[in-house]
Design a protein around this motif. Structure first.
Motif, PDB file in Angstrom:
ATOM      1  N   ALA A 172       0.834  -1.209   0.000  1.00  0.00           N
ATOM      2  CA  ALA A 172       0.000   0.000   0.000  1.00  0.00           C
ATOM      3  C   ALA A 172       0.865   1.253   0.000  1.00  0.00           C
ATOM      4  N   VAL A 173       1.942   1.235   0.781  1.00  0.00           N
ATOM      5  CA  VAL A 173       2.853   2.375   0.816  1.00  0.00           C
ATOM      6  C   VAL A 173       3.486   2.589  -0.556  1.00  0.00           C
ATOM      7  N   ASP A 174       3.967   1.520  -1.166  1.00  0.00           N
ATOM      8  CA  ASP A 174       4.581   1.640  -2.493  1.00  0.00           C
ATOM      9  C   ASP A 174       3.580   2.144  -3.524  1.00  0.00           C
ATOM     10  N   GLY A 175       2.333   1.709  -3.402  1.00  0.00           N
ATOM     11  CA  GLY A 175       1.311   2.175  -4.331  1.00  0.00           C
ATOM     12  C   GLY A 175       1.088   3.676  -4.233  1.00  0.00           C
ATOM     13  N   ILE A 176       1.081   4.196  -3.008  1.00  0.00           N
ATOM     14  CA  ILE A 176       0.903   5.642  -2.811  1.00  0.00           C
ATOM     15  C   ILE A 176       2.117   6.401  -3.340  1.00  0.00           C
ATOM     16  N   LEU A 177       3.321   5.868  -3.091  1.00  0.00           N
ATOM     17  CA  LEU A 177       4.528   6.515  -3.598  1.00  0.00           C
ATOM     18  C   LEU A 177       4.493   6.633  -5.116  1.00  0.00           C
ATOM     19  N   GLY A 178       4.074   5.554  -5.786  1.00  0.00           N
ATOM     20  CA  GLY A 178       4.015   5.588  -7.237  1.00  0.00           C
ATOM     21  C   GLY A 178       2.882   6.446  -7.762  1.00  0.00           C
ATOM     22  N   GLU A 179       1.759   6.449  -7.055  1.00  0.00           N
ATOM     23  CA  GLU A 179       0.591   7.198  -7.513  1.00  0.00           C
ATOM     24  C   GLU A 179       0.802   8.704  -7.418  1.00  0.00           C
ATOM     25  N   LEU A 180       1.380   9.154  -6.319  1.00  0.00           N
ATOM     26  CA  LEU A 180       1.478  10.588  -6.056  1.00  0.00           C
ATOM     27  C   LEU A 180       2.867  11.150  -6.315  1.00  0.00           C
ATOM     28  N   GLY A 181       3.830  10.300  -6.679  1.00  0.00           N
ATOM     29  CA  GLY A 181       5.174  10.796  -6.938  1.00  0.00           C
ATOM     30  C   GLY A 181       5.911  11.213  -5.688  1.00  0.00           C
ATOM     31  N   LEU A 182       5.569  10.630  -4.555  1.00  0.00           N
ATOM     32  CA  LEU A 182       6.264  10.927  -3.309  1.00  0.00           C
ATOM     33  C   LEU A 182       7.538  10.105  -3.210  1.00  0.00           C
ATOM     34  N   SER A 183       8.384  10.472  -2.272  1.00  0.00           N
ATOM     35  CA  SER A 183       9.692   9.823  -2.187  1.00  0.00           C
ATOM     36  C   SER A 183       9.964   9.177  -0.850  1.00  0.00           C
ATOM     37  N   THR A 184       9.221   9.528   0.194  1.00  0.00           N
ATOM     38  CA  THR A 184       9.533   9.034   1.533  1.00  0.00           C
ATOM     39  C   THR A 184       8.392   8.193   2.088  1.00  0.00           C
ATOM     40  N   GLN A 185       8.753   7.241   2.942  1.00  0.00           N
ATOM     41  CA  GLN A 185       7.763   6.408   3.608  1.00  0.00           C
ATOM     42  C   GLN A 185       6.876   7.244   4.526  1.00  0.00           C
ATOM     43  N   LEU A 186       7.451   8.254   5.181  1.00  0.00           N
ATOM     44  CA  LEU A 186       6.673   9.070   6.113  1.00  0.00           C
ATOM     45  C   LEU A 186       5.512   9.761   5.403  1.00  0.00           C
ATOM     46  N   ALA A 187       5.792  10.370   4.262  1.00  0.00           N
ATOM     47  CA  ALA A 187       4.742  11.079   3.531  1.00  0.00           C
ATOM     48  C   ALA A 187       3.671  10.117   3.038  1.00  0.00           C
ATOM     49  N   ALA A 188       4.096   8.939   2.566  1.00  0.00           N
ATOM     50  CA  ALA A 188       3.127   7.953   2.086  1.00  0.00           C
ATOM     51  C   ALA A 188       2.219   7.483   3.217  1.00  0.00           C
ATOM     52  N   ARG A 189       2.782   7.244   4.396  1.00  0.00           N
ATOM     53  CA  ARG A 189       1.966   6.819   5.537  1.00  0.00           C
ATOM     54  C   ARG A 189       1.000   7.922   5.964  1.00  0.00           C
ATOM     55  N   ALA A 190       1.475   9.167   5.935  1.00  0.00           N
ATOM     56  CA  ALA A 190       0.599  10.277   6.317  1.00  0.00           C
ATOM     57  C   ALA A 190      -0.580  10.405   5.352  1.00  0.00           C
ATOM     58  N   ILE A 191      -0.297  10.311   4.053  1.00  0.00           N
ATOM     59  CA  ILE A 191      -1.372  10.393   3.062  1.00  0.00           C
ATOM     60  C   ILE A 191      -2.340   9.225   3.229  1.00  0.00           C
ATOM     61  N   TRP A 192      -1.809   8.046   3.485  1.00  0.00           N
ATOM     62  CA  TRP A 192      -2.686   6.885   3.699  1.00  0.00           C
ATOM     63  C   TRP A 192      -3.601   7.122   4.890  1.00  0.00           C
ATOM     64  N   ALA A 193      -3.047   7.645   5.981  1.00  0.00           N
ATOM     65  CA  ALA A 193      -3.853   7.891   7.186  1.00  0.00           C
ATOM     66  C   ALA A 193      -4.910   8.960   6.924  1.00  0.00           C
ATOM     67  N   LEU A 194      -4.546  10.025   6.200  1.00  0.00           N
ATOM     68  CA  LEU A 194      -5.526  11.068   5.892  1.00  0.00           C
ATOM     69  C   LEU A 194      -6.658  10.522   5.032  1.00  0.00           C
ATOM     70  N   ARG A 195      -6.317   9.695   4.070  1.00  0.00           N
ATOM     71  CA  ARG A 195      -7.363   9.100   3.234  1.00  0.00           C
ATOM     72  C   ARG A 195      -8.268   8.193   4.047  1.00  0.00           C
ATOM     73  N   ARG A 196      -7.673   7.435   4.966  1.00  0.00           N
ATOM     74  CA  ARG A 196      -8.474   6.530   5.785  1.00  0.00           C
ATOM     75  C   ARG A 196      -9.422   7.293   6.710  1.00  0.00           C
ATOM     76  N   CYS A 197      -8.987   8.471   7.174  1.00  0.00           N
ATOM     77  CA  CYS A 197      -9.865   9.267   8.044  1.00  0.00           C
ATOM     78  C   CYS A 197     -11.210   9.549   7.376  1.00  0.00           C
ATOM     79  N   TRP A 198     -11.151   9.814   6.077  1.00  0.00           N
ATOM     80  CA  TRP A 198     -12.354  10.237   5.362  1.00  0.00           C
ATOM     81  C   TRP A 198     -12.840   9.185   4.367  1.00  0.00           C
ATOM     82  N   ALA A 199     -12.351   7.957   4.534  1.00  0.00           N
ATOM     83  CA  ALA A 199     -12.803   6.882   3.653  1.00  0.00           C
ATOM     84  C   ALA A 199     -14.260   6.532   3.944  1.00  0.00           C
ATOM     85  N   GLU A 200     -14.938   6.013   2.947  1.00  0.00           N
ATOM     86  CA  GLU A 200     -16.353   5.699   3.102  1.00  0.00           C
ATOM     87  C   GLU A 200     -16.606   4.644   4.175  1.00  0.00           C
ATOM     88  N   ASP A 201     -15.656   3.747   4.384  1.00  0.00           N
ATOM     89  CA  ASP A 201     -15.860   2.694   5.367  1.00  0.00           C
ATOM     90  C   ASP A 201     -15.314   3.059   6.744  1.00  0.00           C
TER      91      ASP A 201
END
Length: 721
Positions: free
Chosen positions: A413-442
């Motif tokens: 999942a982290v690698d997918g976010i890195l490739g999707e958004l062009g990010l470079s660090t694990q920290l940023a990918a985890r933060a984006i994942w957490a933000l998306r999960r906050c507002w996810a439909e489920d």
């Protein structure tokens, strides 16, 4: 003889102060003897006045007896009439008090007669009311035996309604009558009639409900209007006797409870982790029942009894449904399995919306359901705060290295976010994942919007602190290395700026999820406020990014200018005793000063980062070349001055001796000439290199030079062409 008041000595004044008097006299220059003499004279005057006063008052005392002569006879003459008047007043008062007592007694007697007359009238009226109630009930029973057609049933209900009116009036009289024996007897009699009236109304209501259910089971879409009129008339009769709640309870028990109990009862585990599909099926069954039976009944009765639909919706159908769910599925409201709890809560909210829409009550009755205690209790039972705590822990465990990310967040999942958004660090990918999960439909629930906003800010702050710590660690661990940490630093800086924009875009994307109000129908003000909060949260990250860029630029400047001094020494050796022609072009190393910057710029995609880095690197390189060039020119001047002192053969010797350490000695001006001496050739070459450096910075890189460079450029202007 009276004493003259105006001639009183100062010692007789009421506010006379002996100490102040003595101090004043001594201050005027008088000695103690003079002061004693003055006080003695005043004492003699005071005694004289006292004697005069005694003589005056003594004469008044002696004339007192002659002044009051005959006063006793005058008093006796006045006393007798006053005594007679007092006696007459007492006699009148006694007579009036006696008459008032007789009047009060007659008034009390008349009041007692009036009360007895009132009670007698009350007894007669109450007896007549009870007789009429009994007669009307008997008449109604006879009418009921006449048939079950609409006309007969209508007349039957009219009789019951008349009986209900008489009964209500009789009950009012009994409540106001007190504890008289006949009132108590009437109350016992009325209780029997109340039971007869309740039995008649209950039997009629049950029969009409059963008939309605039978008719609807045959597929009738809308109930018969006449039948609804009978039900409305029956409910109105219940209202007349103040027993509308009894009618509602009877409808709940007869119509709603069997269906709802069968639908929600018998579930294993009392609702803990209930399958959302099963709960959805239960809600759908209930909605079908409301659509086919409940809503038509409410609309039909409301056509004859306005406002009844809202009361039936809230007090009959909703109370029974919510009460059954609370008792049969108490653990449904516990977020033991958060994924299922989320789906079940959304299903319940959707059920409530559809349930309310089926009744379509008028605006003035629309708030009746929302204000009903059972409605409030049903929504309060959902343990949303516990659900949020579970979700928060899941997210923090996933993004925090001290947690257990493998349980909810895998590397894929982290690698997918890195490739999707062009990010470079694990920290940023985890933060984006957490933000998306906050507002996810489920995950997201609308009532928890403020809590998820707070969690969003907390995630951003977590990333900001983690990224800042990572930058500090990289800077400390690579302080003595050249460009080995630049790539990692740039990755963090890039992600800091990228994440700020991604967060802002994400807020715009979740605008439809935000709760709206009448003041903010599109939640724009909420979104703007949250963007401001996120910008404030990223302020620390901006400072950390600026610090990282400053470190990178210092590293680039250090690497680029490491051999700058040796390059200038090489320039000196090229022209010293070589008889080479005067230089006309800058040295080759000048263009290579910015090679490291160009290599790093290829890795930067953010224009803001690029501009900041380029500015700081250009300032550093121009500062270094200014420093090294001044040292080189000063060395040339010192060398030249030393040689001239030894040879003493030039016209400039005196000037060089006086200022042998200036970068440009007095009298040296190469403008418009071709340098002939080796030193002047070296000076011209340094001037060409310095000017080329400035041109590259200002023209090619669109940056600014350091103030030291600007000072040097003005200083070495005489060395130019």
């Amino acid at each position: 003889m009276r004493a003259d008041v105006s001639s009183k000595p100062q010692s007789q004044h009421p506010a006379f102060d002996l100490e102040q008097f003595a101090e004043t006299r001594l201050g005027e220059g008088k000695d103690l003897d003079a002061l004693h003499l003055e006080l003695s004279q005043q004492l003699i005057q005071v005694r004289r006045e006292l004697h005069n006063l005694i003589d005056l008052r003594y004469e008044d005392f002696l004339g007192l007896s002659s002044s009051v002569a005959g006063i006793d006879m005058t008093i006796n003459d006045i006393k007798q009439p006053l005594t007679d008047l007092s006696a007459q007043i007492s006699e009148v008062h006694t007579e009036l008090a006696s008459k008032l007592e007789r009047i009060d007694a007659r008034i009390a007697y008349r009041q007692a007669v009036r009360d007895k007359k009132h009670m007698l009238r009350l007894f007669i009226d109450l007896s007549q009311l009870l007789d009429r109630v009994n007669a009307v009930l008997s008449e109604a029973e006879q009418q009921l035996c006449g048939g079950d057609n609409v006309g007969a049933l209508t007349e039957y209900l009219k009789s019951l309604e008349r009986a209900a009116g008489e009964f209500s009036q009789a009950r009012y009289f009994i409540e106001k009558g007190g504890a008289y024996p006949f009132i108590l007897q009437a109350a016992e009699r009325m209780q029997t009639q109340e039971e007869r009236l309740h039995a008649a109304l209950d039997a009629f209501l049950v029969s009409r409900i059963d008939e309605y259910v039978l008719a609807q089971s045959k597929g009738r879409m809308e109930p018969d209007s006449a039948h609804m009129g009978l039900l409305a008339q029956c409910l109105r009769t219940y209202t007349t006797v103040g027993e509308y709640d009894r009618a509602e309870a009877l409808i709940r028990e007869r119509l709603v409870r069997p269906v709802v109990s069968e639908t929600f009862g018998g579930q294993p585990g009392k609702g803990m982790g209930l399958d959302p599909a099963v709960l959805g099926s239960m809600f759908q069954t209930t909605l079908d029942f409301i659509r086919q039976v409940g809503a038509p009944l409410a609309r039909g009765i409301s056509a004859h009894l306005p406002g009844c639909a809202a009361t039936l919706e809230a007090h009959v159908f909703w109370r029974e449904i919510s009460g059954t769910i609370l008792s049969a599925l108490p653990l449904l409201f516990v977020p033991g399995v958060p994924d299922r709890f989320h789906k079940n809560y959304l299903a319940a909210c959707d059920f409530v919306r559809q349930f309310s829409a089926l009744f379509n009550t008028a605006d003035r009755y629309s708030d009746l359901l929302a204000s009903d205690e059972s409605y409030v209790e049903f929504h309060r039972k959902w343990q949303l705060s516990a659900y949020f705590s579970i979700r928060k822990k899941q997210l923090t465990d996933a993004i925090d290295p001290r947690g257990q990310p493998e349980s909810v967040l895998d590397q894929a999942a982290v690698d997918g976010i890195l490739g999707e958004l062009g990010l470079s660090t694990q920290l940023a990918a985890r933060a984006i994942w957490a933000l998306r999960r906050c507002w996810a439909e489920d995950v997201y629930l609308e009532p928890l919007a403020p809590w998820f906003w707070q969690l969003t800010i907390q995630i951003i702050l977590w990333y900001q602190h983690s990224a800042s710590d990572a930058l500090k660690l990289l800077i400390r661990s690579n302080a003595d290395e050249e460009l080995t940490a630049v790539d990692q630093l740039l990755a963090h800086v890039h992600d800091m700026f990228a994440l700020k924009q991604l967060c802002s875009d994400h807020i715009d994307s979740i605008r439809p999820l935000l709760p709206t109000t009448e003041q903010a129908p599109d939640a724009s003000s909420v979104v703007d406020g949250l963007k401001d909060a996120i910008s404030q949260a990223f302020e620390s990250s901006d400072d950390s990014a600026a610090g990282a860029i400053e470190h990178i630029s210092a590293t680039i400047v250090s690497a680029s200018c490491a051999n700058l001094a040796s390059q200038l020494r090489r320039t000196t050796s090229q022209f010293r005793h070589t008889n080479r022609a005067a230089p006309k072009a800058p040295s080759a190393f000048v263009s290579k000063l910015f090679a490291e910057l160009s290599a790093v710029e290829l890795k930067i995609t953010s224009q803001d980062t690029l501009a900041m880095l380029r500015t700081q690197v250009c300032l550093g390189i121009s500062r270094e070349i200014a420093r090294v060039s001044i040292d080189a020119l000063s060395t040339i001047s010192k060398t030249e001055a030393s040689l001239h002192r030894l040879r003493k053969t030039t016209n400039r010797a005196s000037h060089l001796d006086q200022s042998n350490d200036l970068p440009v000695p007095p009298g040296v001006d190469l403008r418009g000439t071709t340098p002939a001496s080796d030193n002047d050739k070296i000076r011209r070459q340094i001037w060409l290199d310095v000017m080329e450096t400035g041109r590259i910075i200002t023209d090619s890189l669109n940056a600014t030079t350091h103030e030291d460079y600007e000072s040097l450029a003005q200083l070495i202007a005489p060395l130019g062409t």
